[in-house]
Design an enzyme around this catalytic site. Structure first.
Site, short mmCIF file in Angstrom:
data_model
loop_
_atom_site.label_atom_id
_atom_site.label_comp_id
_atom_site.label_asym_id
_atom_site.label_seq_id
_atom_site.Cartn_x
_atom_site.Cartn_y
_atom_site.Cartn_z
N SER A 190 0.79 -1.22 0.00
CA SER A 190 0.00 0.00 0.00
C SER A 190 0.83 1.28 0.00
O SER A 190 0.37 2.31 -0.47
CB SER A 190 -0.94 0.00 1.20
OG SER A 190 -0.21 -0.12 2.40
N HIS A 218 -5.45 -3.95 -2.13
CA HIS A 218 -5.11 -2.89 -3.09
C HIS A 218 -4.97 -3.46 -4.50
O HIS A 218 -4.20 -2.93 -5.31
CB HIS A 218 -3.83 -2.18 -2.66
CG HIS A 218 -4.02 -1.24 -1.51
ND1 HIS A 218 -4.51 0.04 -1.65
CD2 HIS A 218 -3.83 -1.41 -0.18
CE1 HIS A 218 -4.58 0.63 -0.47
NE2 HIS A 218 -4.19 -0.24 0.44
N LYS A 249 -12.46 -0.69 -0.83
CA LYS A 249 -11.60 0.09 -1.72
C LYS A 249 -12.22 0.09 -3.12
O LYS A 249 -13.20 0.78 -3.36
CB LYS A 249 -10.18 -0.44 -1.68
CG LYS A 249 -9.52 -0.23 -0.30
CD LYS A 249 -8.07 -0.65 -0.26
CE LYS A 249 -7.37 -0.14 0.99
NZ LYS A 249 -7.87 -0.72 2.25
#
Lengths: 415, 83
Positions: A190, A218, A249
């Site tokens: 990240s 991610h 996300k």
């Protein structure tokens, strides 16, 4: 009252120390749905101002997508607001299982279990599947939630140097006396935005009889040709033992996470993982939105393709302008400034120019590695990125950092 | 630098410094507060010491302070090998 003056003073001192060290975190109030352009109240009390958002994990731009919002509305109407129960009493609806099945299909695994968040998935999974007889071998840059989850597990802990396959192999050999070995990594890291070498990790794990765990928070939804994640990017779909990921996300950005992987490991989590057992799961309205997200991204790769185009364009703009960026392919693009104060000053000036980014420094990243982390979204249009680079260049010129490499920036601003 | 300290330093350099990281590790170099070793990765150092010197360091003694320099680690090892 047991909250004594002594206790209050002690906490006040601790908070004052955080402020003095520049580590005090403050929230900024956003007066709009999440998107490429948002209205931010900062400093608190000031009228909100419109800025281009370059720091959200809204990779696919689905956080406020009209079809996702409509699906969430419909879910609210048909399945209600809350469950008022943990999963195994009366907190599981048909749509929870439907979402788990769709995630299993999307990720190319055997089964999936939802968690209130990926933080909870990581907190619960290791303790549920490993014991004193086993060892966990983690990349040193894994996410804090993995570190916490490992600390809750009785298995032996070990680490390997970031993405260092030679060091990982040494550790796998060293721990051959253990019942099970589990190699643990993030898919996309990240802070640096680099991608784990999952193909090499899986090959080593197969050679030395180890399981492989990846946190793909991610990556899920956009890394890989069809956005399945790091395992697709590295050509190892079907060979992963555990994938944890988030709905918070790219996949709609609301909240919720999951453990996906080998059937028995997922079932062990259903029986033993404490954040699953002792907390309500994802609310029906979010499940309904997430189902729509998976429909949208399974039907077309348009959004992840646009994100890729934006990423390539933004990386080129920064490089051509003379910024020192971490190379890579992911939509996490760190602009390296090394000095913590410089990172904070540049972020503040960019905000004044209408670009919302955040400076990161120790202890979030290693000492002397301060940076501004920019993040791309499929919601960005070319004009957003052009406006952003104009602001970056203006601020970069003010601080005289354009064209400077690591050593020159450190020479100018110190560490 | 005596043999114990050298063994500790050599392990720290091999285990924790990335390739190309040319930071010098001396007897008083802060390892944890200096960002060379983090508390998450410290466990392998503890295990190395326990194996090599046939000692048991209780978790309560394996603090970031006790592991912060080659000197403090050597003092800890000496205490347990003598004890």
């Amino acid at each position: 009252m047991a909250y004594s003056g002594r206790a209050r003073e002690s906490y006040q001192n601790e908070l004052a120390n955080l402020r003095d060290q520049g580590l005090f975190k403050e929230e900024r109030y956003i007066h709009a749905p999440q998107g490429a352009e948002i209205e931010v109240e900062f400093p608190t009390g000031n009228p909100p101002r419109k800025v281009i958002n370059m720091c959200a994990n809204n990779y696919l731009g689905l956080s406020s997508h009209p079809e996702v919002v409509a699906a969430a509305h419909a879910g609210l109407d048909h399945r209600g607001y809350g469950m008022s129960s943990v999963r195994f009493i009366c907190g599981t609806q048909d749509i929870h299982r439907e979402l788990e099945n769709k995630l299993t299909e999307f990720l190319g695994t055997e089964d999936t279990l939802l968690f209130p968040s990926c933080m909870d998935a990581n907190a619960g999974v290791f303790e549920a599947v490993l014991s004193e007889q086993d060892v966990m071998i983690a990349d040193r840059l894994v996410h804090a939630s993995i570190v916490d989850g490992m600390r809750l597990c009785k298995a032996m802990q070990d680490t390997f140097k970031h993405s260092d396959m030679g060091h990982l192999e040494e550790k796998l050999v060293e721990h051959q006396d253990k019942r099970f070995r589990m190699v643990i990594t993030d898919g996309v890291f990240s802070m640096d935005g680099d991608i784990a070498r999952l193909d090499a990790i899986v090959a080593l794990a197969e050679k030395h009889d180890a399981m492989v765990f990846v946190d793909d928070s991610h990556a899920s939804g956009f890394i890989g040709k069809t956005g399945r994640g790091t395992h697709e990017h590295c050509g190892v779909v079907g060979r992963m033992d555990v994938i944890t990921t988030t709905l918070g996300k790219a996949l709609g950005g609301a909240s919720g996470g999951c453990v996906s992987g080998r059937r028995e490991l997922v079932e062990m989590c259903r029986q033993r993982a404490r954040p699953y057992l002792f907390s309500n799961t994802v609310a029906p309205v979010i499940v309904s939105g997430a189902l729509k997200v998976l429909d949208l991204i399974s039907a077309t790769t348009e959004r992840r393709d646009k994100l890729e185009t934006n990423t390539v364009y933004w990386r080129k703009l920064l490089t051509d302008a003379g910024f020192d960026i971490k190379p890579g392919e992911s939509p996490i693009v760190p602009v390296m400034l090394y000095n913590a104060k410089l990172a904070q000053d540049v972020a503040r000036d960019l905000f004044a120019e209408g670009i919302y980014v955040v400076g990161f420094f120790f202890p979030v990243v290693a000492k002397g590695q301060a940076r501004i982390r920019t993040q791309l979204s499929a919601a960005h249009e070319k004009h957003h990125l052009d406006a952003a680079i104009a602001a970056f260049v203006k601020v970069g010129k003010k601080y005289g950092i354009l064209g400077l490499g690591k050593n020159q920036i450190i020479e100018k601003y110190g560490l | 630098m005596d043999e114990l300290k050298k063994a500790i330093r050599d392990y720290v350099v091999k285990e924790y410094l990335e390739e190309g990281d040319d930071r010098q590790v001396g007897e008083d170099t802060p390892l944890i507060t200096g960002g060379i070793v983090d508390s998450f990765s410290m466990v392998s150092l503890k295990r190395f010491l326990e194996r090599k010197y046939s000692i048991q360091i209780p978790d309560a003694e394996a603090t970031p302070q006790a592991f912060d320099t080659v000197n403090s680690i050597a003092a800890l090892v000496t205490r347990f090998t003598k004890g």
